[in-house]
Design an enzyme around this catalytic site. Sequence first.
Site, short mmCIF file in Angstrom:
data_model
loop_
_atom_site.label_atom_id
_atom_site.label_comp_id
_atom_site.label_asym_id
_atom_site.label_seq_id
_atom_site.Cartn_x
_atom_site.Cartn_y
_atom_site.Cartn_z
N GLU A 1 -20.42 82.31 62.61
CA GLU A 1 -19.13 81.63 62.70
C GLU A 1 -18.04 82.65 63.01
OE1 GLU A 1 -19.52 78.42 62.19
OE2 GLU A 1 -17.56 77.55 61.72
N GLU B 1 -24.65 79.26 50.79
CA GLU B 1 -23.70 80.01 51.61
C GLU B 1 -22.34 79.31 51.63
OE1 GLU B 1 -25.40 80.31 55.55
OE2 GLU B 1 -27.31 81.05 54.78
N LEU C 1 -24.80 69.89 60.45
CA LEU C 1 -25.30 69.70 59.09
C LEU C 1 -24.91 68.33 58.56
CD1 LEU C 1 -24.13 73.16 57.75
CD2 LEU C 1 -26.50 72.44 57.96
N ARG D 1 -21.07 76.80 70.53
CA ARG D 1 -22.08 75.82 70.15
C ARG D 1 -22.07 74.64 71.13
NH1 ARG D 1 -21.73 71.17 67.12
NH2 ARG D 1 -23.75 70.48 66.36
N CYS E 1 -7.70 38.01 67.78
CA CYS E 1 -7.70 39.29 68.49
C CYS E 1 -6.30 39.60 69.03
CB CYS E 1 -8.70 39.23 69.64
SG CYS E 1 -8.62 40.66 70.73
N CYS F 1 -13.60 40.47 67.45
CA CYS F 1 -13.11 39.51 68.42
C CYS F 1 -14.35 38.79 68.95
CB CYS F 1 -12.38 40.24 69.54
SG CYS F 1 -12.09 39.21 70.96
N GLU G 1 -8.58 107.56 62.66
CA GLU G 1 -9.68 108.51 62.95
C GLU G 1 -10.73 107.84 63.85
OE1 GLU G 1 -10.17 111.36 59.09
OE2 GLU G 1 -10.11 109.21 58.70
N TYR G 2 -11.00 106.55 63.56
CA TYR G 2 -11.96 105.81 64.39
C TYR G 2 -11.48 105.79 65.84
CZ TYR G 2 -15.07 102.11 66.05
OH TYR G 2 -16.01 101.39 66.75
N ASP G 3 -10.18 105.47 66.00
CA ASP G 3 -9.63 105.37 67.35
C ASP G 3 -9.72 106.70 68.10
OD1 ASP G 3 -9.15 102.73 67.01
OD2 ASP G 3 -7.01 102.95 66.52
N CYS H 1 -6.60 39.43 73.18
CA CYS H 1 -6.86 38.22 73.97
C CYS H 1 -6.52 36.93 73.21
CB CYS H 1 -8.31 38.18 74.43
SG CYS H 1 -9.48 37.86 73.10
N CYS I 1 -13.37 39.32 76.21
CA CYS I 1 -12.07 39.89 75.82
C CYS I 1 -11.78 41.08 76.74
CB CYS I 1 -12.11 40.35 74.37
SG CYS I 1 -10.69 41.35 73.88
N ASP J 1 -14.79 77.89 57.95
CA ASP J 1 -14.09 76.94 58.81
C ASP J 1 -13.64 77.65 60.08
OD1 ASP J 1 -13.04 74.63 59.67
OD2 ASP J 1 -11.28 74.66 58.37
N LYS K 1 -19.41 69.22 50.66
CA LYS K 1 -17.98 69.18 51.01
C LYS K 1 -17.12 69.40 49.78
CE LYS K 1 -17.87 68.37 55.37
NZ LYS K 1 -17.07 69.10 56.31
N LYS L 1 -19.33 77.60 53.52
CA LYS L 1 -19.21 76.96 54.84
C LYS L 1 -17.88 77.41 55.44
CE LYS L 1 -20.04 72.81 57.44
NZ LYS L 1 -18.80 72.54 58.17
N TYR M 1 -25.27 83.70 60.15
CA TYR M 1 -25.94 82.91 59.11
C TYR M 1 -27.22 82.19 59.53
CZ TYR M 1 -22.75 79.53 61.31
OH TYR M 1 -22.04 78.78 62.20
S1 IVH Z 1 -25.97 76.72 59.53
C1 IVH Z 1 -28.85 73.90 61.21
N1 IVH Z 1 -24.36 78.00 57.94
O1 IVH Z 1 -20.98 74.28 60.27
C2 IVH Z 1 -27.94 74.90 60.69
N2 IVH Z 1 -23.39 76.58 59.59
O2 IVH Z 1 -21.97 71.37 60.63
C3 IVH Z 1 -26.55 74.71 61.15
N3 IVH Z 1 -20.95 76.53 59.57
O3 IVH Z 1 -21.87 74.20 63.62
C4 IVH Z 1 -25.68 75.84 61.00
N4 IVH Z 1 -20.68 77.94 57.91
O4 IVH Z 1 -20.37 76.12 62.93
C5 IVH Z 1 -24.45 77.13 58.97
N5 IVH Z 1 -23.06 79.21 56.47
C6 IVH Z 1 -23.16 78.36 57.48
C7 IVH Z 1 -22.01 77.80 58.10
C8 IVH Z 1 -22.18 76.90 59.16
C9 IVH Z 1 -20.06 77.17 58.81
C10 IVH Z 1 -20.62 75.57 60.65
C11 IVH Z 1 -21.33 75.84 61.94
C12 IVH Z 1 -22.04 74.56 62.29
C13 IVH Z 1 -21.41 73.58 61.38
C14 IVH Z 1 -22.48 72.57 60.97
#
Ligand code: IVH
Length: 667
Positions: A173, A111, A81, A134, A407, A425, A33-35, A410, A430, A115, A313, A113, A225
């Site tokens: 992202e 939030e 970050l 970026r 080394c 070294c 429908e959107y299309d 060298c 060297c 990938d 992490k 993070k 974000y």
């Molecule tokens: S904030 C100063 N929020 O992580 C604030 N970054 O290492 C920096 N990323 O280059 C960004 N999820 O590409 C922010 N919820 C989130 C994120 C996020 C992924 C990535 C982003 C940034 C990298 C920072």
Amino acid sequence: MSPEKQIAKLRDILQDHNYRYYVLDDPTISDGEYDSLLLELESLEKGNPSLVTSDSPTQRVGATPVPEFRTIKHRIPMLSLANAMNKEELVAFDERVQKGLDTDSVTYIAEPKLDGLGVELVYENGSFVYGATRGDGFTGEDITHNLKTIRAIPLALRTEDLSVPAILEIRGEVFIRKDDFKSLNQKQESDGKPAFANPRNAAAGSLRQLDPTLTAERPLSIYCYEAGMIDGQNFSDHASFLKAVKKWGLPVNPFIQTVIGSEGLTQYHQDLEEKRNNLPYEIDGTVFKVNNYDEREDLGTRSRSPRWAIAGKFKAQQATTVIHDIHVQVGRTGALTPVAKLDPVYVAGVTVTNATLHNQDEIDRKDIRIGDTVLIERAGDVIPKVVKVIIEKRPKGTNPFIIANQCPVCDHEAFRPEGEAILRCGNISCPRQIKGRIQHFASKLALDIDGLGEKIVDQLVEEGLIQSIDDLFTLKQKLLAKLDRLGEKSAENLVEAISNSKDTTFARFIYALGIRNVGEHIAKVLEKQYAGNLIEFQNTDAEELEDIDEIGPIVAETVIQFWSDDSNKKMVQNCLDYGVRLATVEVNENQPFAGQIFVFTGSLEKFTRKEAKDTLVNLGGKASSSVSKKTDFVIAGPGAGSKLKKAGELGVDVLTEEEFLDMVKNA
Ligand code: IVH
């Protein structure tokens, strides 16, 4: 209804469905429908070409590919970050923030993070005008044509619930969902094309297409974000900014939450790590950001990352494989690094064949031997490392591995500087180190000597024609033309390129010297600080360096070490004698606050910290976050605490907000 009104109405309807689908996650019509609504709009616009605007939903895929990516300078740098690797480091982050803000409870926005790839979207008066990658954080590539193909990015912002600022920069992202990634790879395969290694690579490749019709076929998603520059609207905290982002019709991750204190940080991190594998897209951790913008301003940023945010992490992903050999590599600074050569193994989206073993201590501690089966892990972009040896699988007759005290390039004896774990070294001549230093000196961001590639440098050093950076400026065309790879013409070009490189800048030259820890950005910071005066920079001391915003004790120490070596000073002097000229750096000493350092503390009532900082910079002054001997004035609002006390101890002048405003007025 006039075609004009009909078109406007259809656009509104389409925008509304997009908003329901991408932001509210609550669609009320099917894709089909959107299309058909979109088709209807397309045919109306075809009949009325003068009514087509660039932010119409029909204008997502441009007709012609771009010839190349232009670069775009970010008005506000896109920082990265700092990482917290475990719970303790998250708690330590909260402690640092508390201390910096003189408070015992901090509110954060938590939030996921994502990938994927960080991008910036720029809207002017509500219309999407351009977008960029970026890049290195300071400049990125113009990928407007590709971003426009992403349906979750509105080409025109919604204004139903909230007006739009004149300029709005939004960071987010771009990523690919797990199920979309699966179908994309199936399609690649059936088209006879290679599969992508992981969703992140696929997203990156898609954004780097010159032809937007190719990007349009890729299932890209986005969550927003962060704010870049906003002109025409003020937000006092991140939560209200994110709320506005949604109202404007941009998607925001639904897992974003407000949390309080270190308890809040660790609990959110743990919860999200448990959910990780069930989410429809890949995430590699959590991000925590101080909510209040004044508090952010107060904490400030380091050179690459803000002090008000951290990435938590997740635990690394692991696999087992066999070490079939151990090589020792020599770096540009002479560091000898043992590297395990692995039977190829697939971990967290990539095939791994090397793992760093760091140094002898690490090898001893884990008793790593050639032939061992090992557990390795890989976290994000970090080089894989060996977690432990699976002793039960060790073959008979292996021996402990000892890095030769020599080394591998060298044969010179290697040494271990006091307090360091790494062997180096000891031969500053060297060839590997010389080659590394010269390659770096000639590289693009340094003196940018065209035609002086790795192979030529190798030859020059091996034939004994050069031994150090300054020798480059003594090379003559006749001699060069005799080298294997160079004819008359290339030799002439190279001599000319070397000669041209002499006209350079302080920042490039300092970066080119290859002082450890002095990267391109720090070199620029130093250029500004020393106004391009090399002598002043040579005679600096650690205290002076550490007082510079963005420079910490590690950089300060390596700089001091570098200049304490007379051969380095001599080499730099030779370069200048051979004609290296550093462009003069403009300084305006007539600015009323030139060189003065201000610290703001307490809650400010007459202006925001950002306004104060901007005012200062315009008048030549600087805002710093900590009080030291170098501070000229502390501006204290109600509730000021430890910084005010320190000012008293050091005898630094303290002003009220009114006094500061008077000073600005009279400047
Ligand atoms: S904030 C100063 N929020 O992580 C604030 N970054 O290492 C920096 N990323 O280059 C960004 N999820 O590409 C922010 N919820 C989130 C994120 C996020 C992924 C990535 C982003 C940034 C990298 C920072």
